[in-house]
Write a protein that holds these residues in place. Structure first.
Motif, PDB file in Angstrom:
ATOM      1  N   LYS A   8      -3.234  -8.850   0.079  1.00 29.89           N
ATOM      2  CA  LYS A   8      -3.914  -9.028   1.353  1.00 29.89           C
ATOM      3  C   LYS A   8      -3.417  -8.004   2.378  1.00 29.89           C
ATOM      4  O   LYS A   8      -4.206  -7.403   3.107  1.00 29.89           O
ATOM      5  N   THR A   9      -2.092  -7.797   2.437  1.00 27.67           N
ATOM      6  CA  THR A   9      -1.546  -6.844   3.413  1.00 27.67           C
ATOM      7  C   THR A   9      -1.981  -5.417   3.105  1.00 27.67           C
ATOM      8  O   THR A   9      -2.171  -4.622   4.021  1.00 27.67           O
ATOM      9  N   LYS A  10      -2.163  -5.112   1.825  1.00 23.70           N
ATOM     10  CA  LYS A  10      -2.634  -3.770   1.463  1.00 23.70           C
ATOM     11  C   LYS A  10      -4.054  -3.536   1.965  1.00 23.70           C
ATOM     12  O   LYS A  10      -4.377  -2.458   2.465  1.00 23.70           O
ATOM     13  N   ILE A  11      -4.904  -4.544   1.830  1.00 28.20           N
ATOM     14  CA  ILE A  11      -6.289  -4.426   2.307  1.00 28.20           C
ATOM     15  C   ILE A  11      -6.315  -4.274   3.826  1.00 28.20           C
ATOM     16  O   ILE A  11      -7.037  -3.434   4.369  1.00 28.20           O
ATOM     17  N   ILE A  12      -5.501  -5.069   4.526  1.00 29.31           N
ATOM     18  CA  ILE A  12      -5.426  -4.979   5.988  1.00 29.31           C
ATOM     19  C   ILE A  12      -4.968  -3.579   6.401  1.00 29.31           C
ATOM     20  O   ILE A  12      -5.541  -2.964   7.308  1.00 29.31           O
ATOM     21  N   ALA A  13      -3.936  -3.059   5.721  1.00 31.00           N
ATOM     22  CA  ALA A  13      -3.425  -1.719   6.039  1.00 31.00           C
ATOM     23  C   ALA A  13      -4.493  -0.652   5.802  1.00 31.00           C
ATOM     24  O   ALA A  13      -4.684   0.248   6.633  1.00 31.00           O
ATOM     25  N   GLU A  14      -5.201  -0.751   4.683  1.00 31.42           N
ATOM     26  CA  GLU A  14      -6.261   0.220   4.396  1.00 31.42           C
ATOM     27  C   GLU A  14      -7.341   0.194   5.483  1.00 31.42           C
ATOM     28  O   GLU A  14      -7.796   1.240   5.928  1.00 31.42           O
ATOM     29  N   LYS A  15      -7.740  -0.990   5.905  1.00 28.42           N
ATOM     30  CA  LYS A  15      -8.768  -1.108   6.947  1.00 28.42           C
ATOM     31  C   LYS A  15      -8.308  -0.472   8.253  1.00 28.42           C
ATOM     32  O   LYS A  15      -9.077   0.215   8.923  1.00 28.42           O
ATOM     33  N   LYS A  16      -7.034  -0.688   8.610  1.00 24.37           N
ATOM     34  CA  LYS A  16      -6.500  -0.086   9.840  1.00 24.37           C
ATOM     35  C   LYS A  16      -6.502   1.439   9.735  1.00 24.37           C
ATOM     36  O   LYS A  16      -6.839   2.130  10.686  1.00 24.37           O
ATOM     37  N   ILE A  17      -6.116   1.948   8.575  1.00 27.51           N
ATOM     38  CA  ILE A  17      -6.109   3.401   8.361  1.00 27.51           C
ATOM     39  C   ILE A  17      -7.534   3.950   8.455  1.00 27.51           C
ATOM     40  O   ILE A  17      -7.784   4.931   9.149  1.00 27.51           O
ATOM     41  N   LEU A  18      -8.454   3.305   7.757  1.00 26.49           N
ATOM     42  CA  LEU A  18      -9.848   3.767   7.756  1.00 26.49           C
ATOM     43  C   LEU A  18     -10.461   3.747   9.153  1.00 26.49           C
ATOM     44  O   LEU A  18     -11.253   4.615   9.509  1.00 26.49           O
ATOM     45  N   ASN A  19     -10.090   2.760   9.970  1.00 28.89           N
ATOM     46  CA  ASN A  19     -10.642   2.628  11.320  1.00 28.89           C
ATOM     47  C   ASN A  19      -9.955   3.536  12.345  1.00 28.89           C
ATOM     48  O   ASN A  19     -10.522   3.788  13.403  1.00 28.89           O
TER      49      ASN A  19
END
Length: 193
Positions: A1-12
């Motif tokens: 879950k934390t990996k997905i959250i981190a990826e979304k923050k990076i992408l945004n």
């Protein structure tokens, strides 16, 4: 879950990024053994290794993973890259391949099934598609069999080399003892010294 959250923050929030998704195998540390270390260690000790027959993934060797990351950085590649082997295999088949190519006892690899174990909730399919990275490097580079063949049986026993090591002698230890027995632990003449 934390990996997905981190990826979304990076992408945004970033335009210039490189995200690596992977499952890897190889030599772990003495304080935290890798999945392949545990399999090899059990087989060398003539103990059964129980591995999931219904959990799939696409592992890559640490050596190949490092090569790919360096390649992507040198080529100034951006975006999300899955770095994985070509074949989706079960943890059980992975153990079988390790035993086969390292000439260890295949009969000690025993299948188990995730739904029969009361463990943390994990997906049964953790496989990654490596189509994007295979366009940049030869497909044979990502063969799981070639990577396992390159493992050395003795790699499990290689000595750990620490990043940094303290040099503490008996005189140092005696000085600490003197300080602890004194009236000054956090202040006093030893602080300046």
């Amino acid at each position: 879950k934390t990996k997905i959250i981190a990826e979304k923050k990076i992408l945004n929030n970033c335009n210039n990024f490189l995200i690596i998704r992977t499952n890897f195998f190889g030599k772990g540390f003495f304080y935290r053994k890798s999945f392949s270390d545990l399999i090899i260690e059990r087989l060398i000790e003539n103990k059964n290794s129980y591995l999931f027959k219904d959990v799939f993934y696409t592992p890559i060797s640490i050596k190949n993973l490092i090569y790919c990351i360096n390649y992507l950085i040198k080529k100034n590649k951006k975006g999300i890259f899955n770095i994985s082997c070509n074949e989706k295999i079960s943890k059980y088949k992975f153990g079988i391949l390790i035993a086969k190519y390292l000439n260890l006892n295949l009969n000690l690899i025993k299948p188990i099934f995730l739904n029969k174990k009361k463990l943390v909730m994990r997906p049964k399919n953790m496989a990654l598609s490596n189509k994007k990275i295979v366009k940049l490097l030869p497909k044979s580079f990502f063969s799981i069999k070639n990577q396992i063949k390159s493992l050395e049986k003795k790699y499990q026993f290689s000595e750990f080399m620490p990043y940094g090591k303290h040099s503490i002698n008996n005189a140092d230890i005696e000085e600490v003892k003197k300080t602890l027995k004194s009236n000054f632990i956090t202040q006093g003449p030893k602080i300046k010294e």
